[in-house]
Structures are given as structure tokens and as C-alpha cells.
Motif scaffolding. Sequence first.
Motif, short mmCIF file in Angstrom:
data_model
loop_
_atom_site.label_atom_id
_atom_site.label_comp_id
_atom_site.label_asym_id
_atom_site.label_seq_id
_atom_site.Cartn_x
_atom_site.Cartn_y
_atom_site.Cartn_z
N VAL A 1 0.78 -19.10 -6.42
CA VAL A 1 0.57 -20.01 -5.28
C VAL A 1 -0.60 -19.57 -4.41
N LEU A 2 -0.74 -18.27 -4.16
CA LEU A 2 -1.73 -17.78 -3.18
C LEU A 2 -2.89 -17.01 -3.81
N LYS A 3 -2.73 -16.55 -5.04
CA LYS A 3 -3.78 -15.80 -5.73
C LYS A 3 -4.35 -14.66 -4.87
N PRO A 4 -3.50 -13.78 -4.36
CA PRO A 4 -3.97 -12.69 -3.50
C PRO A 4 -4.72 -11.62 -4.30
N ARG A 5 -5.61 -10.92 -3.60
CA ARG A 5 -6.27 -9.78 -4.26
C ARG A 5 -5.38 -8.54 -4.20
N GLY A 6 -4.42 -8.55 -3.26
CA GLY A 6 -3.53 -7.41 -3.12
C GLY A 6 -2.21 -7.78 -2.48
N ILE A 7 -1.15 -7.09 -2.89
CA ILE A 7 0.17 -7.25 -2.30
C ILE A 7 0.72 -5.88 -1.95
N LEU A 8 1.15 -5.73 -0.70
CA LEU A 8 1.79 -4.50 -0.25
C LEU A 8 3.27 -4.77 -0.05
N LEU A 9 4.11 -4.07 -0.79
CA LEU A 9 5.55 -4.17 -0.61
C LEU A 9 5.97 -3.07 0.36
N ARG A 10 6.32 -3.47 1.60
CA ARG A 10 6.79 -2.50 2.60
C ARG A 10 8.30 -2.64 2.73
N ASN A 11 8.98 -2.08 1.75
CA ASN A 11 10.43 -2.19 1.70
C ASN A 11 11.07 -0.98 2.35
N ASP A 12 10.92 -0.93 3.68
CA ASP A 12 11.42 0.21 4.45
C ASP A 12 12.25 -0.23 5.66
N THR A 13 12.84 -1.43 5.59
CA THR A 13 13.61 -1.94 6.72
C THR A 13 15.04 -1.39 6.70
N SER A 14 15.66 -1.38 7.89
CA SER A 14 17.05 -0.91 7.99
C SER A 14 18.01 -1.85 7.27
N ALA A 15 17.61 -3.12 7.09
CA ALA A 15 18.46 -4.08 6.39
C ALA A 15 18.72 -3.64 4.96
N ARG A 16 17.77 -2.98 4.35
CA ARG A 16 17.94 -2.53 2.96
C ARG A 16 19.03 -1.47 2.85
N GLU A 17 19.13 -0.63 3.85
CA GLU A 17 20.17 0.41 3.84
C GLU A 17 21.56 -0.24 3.83
#
Length: 390
Positions: A146-162
Motif C-alpha cells: 500500500v505505501l511502498k516504504p523505503r524503511g520500516i522500524l518495528l518499535r515493539n517495546d510497549t507495556s501492552a506487550r508485557e
Amino acid sequence: MLTVKLKKNEDRRLRAGHLWIYSNEIDITETPIKGVEAGTLCRFADTRGKILGIGYINPTALLCGRLLTGKADATIDVGWFQRRLQSALNLRKRVYPTPHYRMVFGDSDGLPGLVVDRYDDVLVVQLTTAGMELLKPLVLDALTRVLKPRGILLRNDTSAREIEGLSSYEEVIGDVPEVVDLVESGVAFKAPIRGGQKTGWFYDQHLNRDRLDSYSKGSRVLDVFSYVGAWAVRAARFGATEIACVDSSKLALDSAKVNAELNGFTVETHQGEALDVLKRLRGEGKLYDVVVVDPPALIKRKRDTDAGTEHYAALNRQAIQLLAPDGILISCSCSFHMEASELQRILLREARAAGRRLQILEQGGQAQDHPVHPAIPETKYLKSFVCRLA
């Protein structure tokens, strides 16, 4: 596909448009879920067996189910995600002149557990639930299409994940710089997405920062919890004569200086805990014409209400003491558990205690890229008051 049956009458919230299922709403006698892999796709059904839709389940979490679609025959594949993402994109393109916005706001965009911020051709993504974590390959494939990005950063560091039993991690796909460029209402900024807070920028305050236009010209402005100086720099562009930022992070304040210089201004910075800095500035006899108090969520859980409410009161108390006669206080709260009426009560009480007359000029909320889901109150969280202190 697993079918999870709800107890009698526990389907009412879903039928009203909500997307969440709690563990005590599931008929575990009819459909035991213990041992099911967290994040597994399933169909949810009422007590009679009528399918309510398709979602995912996490048997270890209190909020154990999220509905993705009310269509019983839907296929959750790349095409399904593409359609949801395209719908989200259509809204943002209609509202924003440049590709800088929250692209996906979880439940409100029909994608519970997914947050995407867009910085032109760089995306910052957060997967906050076990279901979205399992669907990650489809999510990334659809975002790329959909967006054809040059880069994706996954910042999976939220408290919700815990809470979901997930570990924290950061992952880079493609070309992701430390700092990205963005434009807000014609003003250029740089945001530190790799080392900054959350997803790097707070798009939700866009409309509230626009309100500075009416109050900044010829003013001395203090931006408390400034992060990278968005409020202060916007005020300078609107004609403020002096801008100052308060934050506990050196990285944030260094970024605020960069953003001020980028727009041809200089900013005074004060590093430290907000209450300590405000008290020190008061002791130095400082006065400002506009003070912005925009803290992080001080009430993250309902049990934190009393302590958080007092913290909001203390911050606004000190801010009022720093306001010149007829000064403007912009007070914000992003705590869902604080009602707007409670923040208004705090502002009135602290103004009266300071012997000042409070007038509320404007009220604001989150920008359009953070749409409110009408059946999910939690999606409406941001409160902002523009006040005059005579």
C-alpha cells in the motif's frame, strides 16, 4: 478455524460495535481455550452458535479476544489487510497535505493491536497484541504494497506487550535513519524515531498546536514536557518572542534545539523533572505569557487515579504561578482515566487558590488521524484546555 462461544448475553457489546472480548465472557465449558496458542485466529459465536465475526484470542490475557471483522466468511489474508490499510490511507490523504500522520490507530481503524506512524517513506510500527504479532508477515506485506516504504522500524517495546505475554524488541526493515523529517501545518521538524519516545512524534496534538496561532504573537512561551519542542517551535512560527523547553531528556532537548534552529529560532532549554524545574523558574522570578503543560499519561491504570490526579494538580499549580497577568495556560491530559470534567475542576481549584480568575477559551482533543471509535470509549483519550488567567 476454532470457534469460541460466548456466555449468554455476553455478545451484546460486540453487537453494539465493540471489538473486545474478556476472558470471563467466554463459555469455557462449551469451548475450552486453555492451551490455545496466544494470538490464534478464531470465530466468535453467541450462546446459540451464531457467528459474530472473526478475530484472535489470547487465553492468558484478561482482555483475551479482539474482533477483526463481523463477517463470518471473511478471509484474513494480505488482501484483507490491504483493504483496511487503504481505507485508513484514504482518510489521512483527505485531511493532511503531506504524508506525515498516524497511519493506523488500532481499533479505530479496524486493526486492533496495530499502530503505524508515517514519516513519508519511513514507517514506525507497533504490534501490541499476540494476535497482531502472529499476523506480522501479513501486516508488513500489506504495508509494503500500500505505501511502498523505503524503511520500516518495528518499535515493539510497549507495556501492552508485557500484558499479552510478549517480549520487547526492535527490528529494522530496509533503510531506517536515526532521525526523520516531517512537516506539521507547514512547519518542518526532525523526529528521533530510533532513540526518541514511543514512535518518535506525537501526531495526536496537531490540532491543539494549531490553536497557538491566536495566542503566541509577542509572547514568552514555556513548553513543559516539551520532548522535541513541537509546541515551542510552532509558537515561535506564530510570532512568539521567546521560547523555552522543559524536559527530563537531554536527547529531547537537543532535538528541540535542532528543530528551533531548523526554523530560524533559538530556544532556551531546562533539563530536569518538570515540577523541580517549574519551582526553580518561579524562584528566579520568571514569568511567561503562555505556558503549555503536556505531560505523558500520569494515570495509566484506574488504581493510579488519586496519585495521578494530584500530580496533574501540582503541575498546573506551578504553571499558574509562572503565568503573567492575563496569561494563557494550555493544559493537556492523555490519560483515559481522567475525564475532561476532572481536569477542568483541577484548573478551577488551582486558579482560585492562586487568586486568579480562570476563563476557558477553547477545548481540544486528538487530531483526525486518531479517530474515535464510537463504541470504544478508550479510543477517546486526549483532553486539552486553553485557559486565560486574569
